[in-house]
Design a protein around this motif. Sequence first.
Motif: not given
Length: 229
Positions: A165-178, A201-208
């Motif tokens: 998503c090219l975000r510099d910061e995770p949206p909302g209260d989410s964090t960076w995910h491996v 967080g959202p991109c990690n959940v979507g791809m998973g």
Amino acid sequence: MTESVSFGRPFVLQRDRDISGVAACVGNKCDRPALVKGMCSGHYQRERRTGDARLSVPVGTIERPKAPPCSVDSCDKPAHGRGWCGMHYRRWRVHGDPLREPAAAREGCSWEDGCDRPHFAKGHCHSHYQTLFKGRAYKLKYTYGITEDGWQQLFEAQGKRCPVCLRDEPPGDSTWHVHHDHRCCSGSRSCGKCVVAILCGPCNVGMGGLGDDPERLERAAQLMRKAGA
């Protein structure tokens, strides 16, 4: 018509029996009442356990054989199991080595950069133990098979942002995910070789959720392009 069935006289516990007038045990100098085979309960139980009632020896006077000493050199404690005393036997059960020294006997911290603090657990002082086994570094190594430096290098290589998503910061209260390839390691843990990127967080959940399947991801992208056309 129902017939009554008799099961004989009721069972009487040994301690409730009337032993008045019962002959004494045939054992030598044993004035206990004879209850079974002319023997008191003590001699009878001895015969059942060992095969020899030892009628010449009064009940309660047989000395138990002394346990041999521990097979570990310089240890004179009695053997408990497998030829070791209780302490060495527990060390073998827990660590697989009866000669393993306790934590208190191991001196110093084994931190790579050098540390003169006293040993606390697993070869490290309290501070480095918390860093390695209780904090973020431990989670990265245990769950994803990468180190803190490896995480930082991967994050910097992707421009310190989510590559999806090219975000510099995770949206909302989410964090960076491996994010790792679930086709290699299907569970929540990774071998370290299949780590793909650091995602929000959202991109990690979507791809998973799409099973990291490129074809499914491509069809989903085509569907969204078609809906937006």
